[in-house]
Design a protein around this motif. Sequence first.
Motif, PDB file in Angstrom:
ATOM      1  N   TYR A  85     -26.845 -25.108 -29.342  1.00  0.00           N
ATOM      2  CA  TYR A  85     -26.752 -24.802 -27.912  1.00  0.00           C
ATOM      3  C   TYR A  85     -27.371 -23.438 -27.650  1.00  0.00           C
ATOM      4  N   SER A  87     -28.272 -20.796 -24.085  1.00  0.00           N
ATOM      5  CA  SER A  87     -28.237 -20.557 -22.644  1.00  0.00           C
ATOM      6  C   SER A  87     -28.610 -19.100 -22.403  1.00  0.00           C
ATOM      7  N   LYS A  96     -32.962 -21.199 -16.234  1.00  0.00           N
ATOM      8  CA  LYS A  96     -33.359 -22.496 -16.766  1.00  0.00           C
ATOM      9  C   LYS A  96     -34.037 -22.288 -18.113  1.00  0.00           C
ATOM     10  N   SER A 383     -26.635 -35.808 -16.066  1.00  0.00           N
ATOM     11  CA  SER A 383     -25.981 -35.049 -17.128  1.00  0.00           C
ATOM     12  C   SER A 383     -26.445 -33.604 -17.085  1.00  0.00           C
ATOM     13  N   TYR A 385     -27.116 -31.793 -19.569  1.00  0.00           N
ATOM     14  CA  TYR A 385     -28.109 -31.600 -20.625  1.00  0.00           C
ATOM     15  C   TYR A 385     -28.652 -32.967 -21.009  1.00  0.00           C
ATOM     16  N   SER A 386     -29.716 -32.973 -21.760  1.00  0.00           N
ATOM     17  CA  SER A 386     -30.383 -34.229 -22.096  1.00  0.00           C
ATOM     18  C   SER A 386     -29.534 -35.055 -23.062  1.00  0.00           C
ATOM     19  N   LYS A 411     -25.824 -38.680 -28.517  1.00  0.00           N
ATOM     20  CA  LYS A 411     -26.320 -37.316 -28.729  1.00  0.00           C
ATOM     21  C   LYS A 411     -25.779 -36.798 -30.053  1.00  0.00           C
ATOM     22  N   HIS A 418     -20.852 -27.992 -24.981  1.00  0.00           N
ATOM     23  CA  HIS A 418     -21.323 -29.251 -24.404  1.00  0.00           C
ATOM     24  C   HIS A 418     -20.217 -29.987 -23.651  1.00  0.00           C
TER      25      HIS A 418
END
Length: 478
Positions: A85, A87, A96, A383, A385-386, A411, A418
């Motif tokens: 992860y 960010s 982004k 969602s 995230y992908s 995933k 998440h």
Amino acid sequence: MANMLLLSLLSSLALLLAFNAIVISGQTSGGQQGVVNAKVDRVIDISSQLVKIQTRVVVDNSKNQKKLDHYLVVLDDNERQQLSYISATIDKNPLKVTKIDDKTYRLELASTEAIAAGQSASATIEIESVLTHALLPFPTQIVQSDRQLVQYFGNVYFLSPYETRTQTTKVKLTPTGSIESYTKLKPTAQTDRTITYGPYENIAANSQSELKIHYENNSPFLTVTRLERNIEVSHWSAIVSVEETIDVLHTGAELKGPFSRYEFQREPTNGISSVKSWKTKLPLNAYDIYYRDEIGNISTSNLKATSKHLVADLRPRFPLFGGWKTHYVLGYYITSQNVLLNDGNDFVLKVPFIDHIFDNSIIDDVVVKVILPEGAYDINYRSAYSVDRQKDQKHYTYLDTIGRTVLVFQKSNLVEDHIQDLEVHYKFQKIFMLQEPLLIVVAIFSLCILVIIFVRLDFSISKNPQKTSKAETKVKTK
């Protein structure tokens, strides 16, 4: 002659590769010559089984003649393989994050956040990343009474495509436990729980220096190797049922030799790296919670309510040592009004993609199945995230005719960051809610008709002789 021709071809190939590198560099940097990291402060937390890295960068754009509308983040080889992860924020505003390739991420700066040309160090970018399976047990096998030692490999410097004027890196260790060895790149300071590297001055772009720490870490090394999460929506009963099938593996140093239950219960520190229980957070409005395995219900568990969650203290039938695993099922129900939004025939299901299984959890692979009511159509999802959407499936239960649509998502490599909402949008004609009671009425009515017909019919093969003689006597009398 042949050697000269080969040398010429190699020179041409080298020039072509250099030209391509320049073109690619220009595409990714977007004319970022002159961008400098004025100050970098890094905190690497290795006190649990996760590696959490927080980086605070003060960006200086004073030597750049263009407005800075993006910032590049580069990962080293270890981070690239273990990143779960990432960010970023600028002055507390989220950015982004776009993945360019396996080791490069682009932080997009909006027009209001872009750093003007010639602007000195005034903007602060904060980057958070989480790595999984980055702590390696060493030794890989221990006996029951041994402490667990692990190794961490990283980079002393903040790997960046920009020059850095000054940088400091702090490594947080476990509150208790010894430090066997660590990289000593001066200036370095060490306390019981923290190792501080730096400050270092004038670090060139893309600089690396290996960081290696060998220390004691007895925190729970639990990994969910597979999680199957089934979420079923029922409009008729106005409930949403959630059931999770979970496989848990202790990924720390493997247990070598026999296990002694007597020594484990006698000495509090015996089996210090083993895991006896963990706490799972459930929604506050969950009810009818169950926890079982192949044998049946596991009664050695407790449930208590907090201000935000229900906390289930789950205790497996045996403690988990390195290399040991367990399998269990956890389920509960929640009323649909808490997770299902409705506007006419439009419905939105809003549930977390994953729940909190235990602190600092690692989930290697997760499959989420959302079972919608029969008759749902115009289905789509959103969602944070992908996620990979697999082929839809069909699910049949009581009184279903065409089956219920099942959305399947997959995933890998997830952590607690998440735990974000998954939205499923669909349409449903409420008139279809009469389908089940109508089917019951039709079934009961059909059964009654069959009973009536069955009673009225005569299925005897031969006639009753007594009835026949009575009939003949009546005929003769007449």
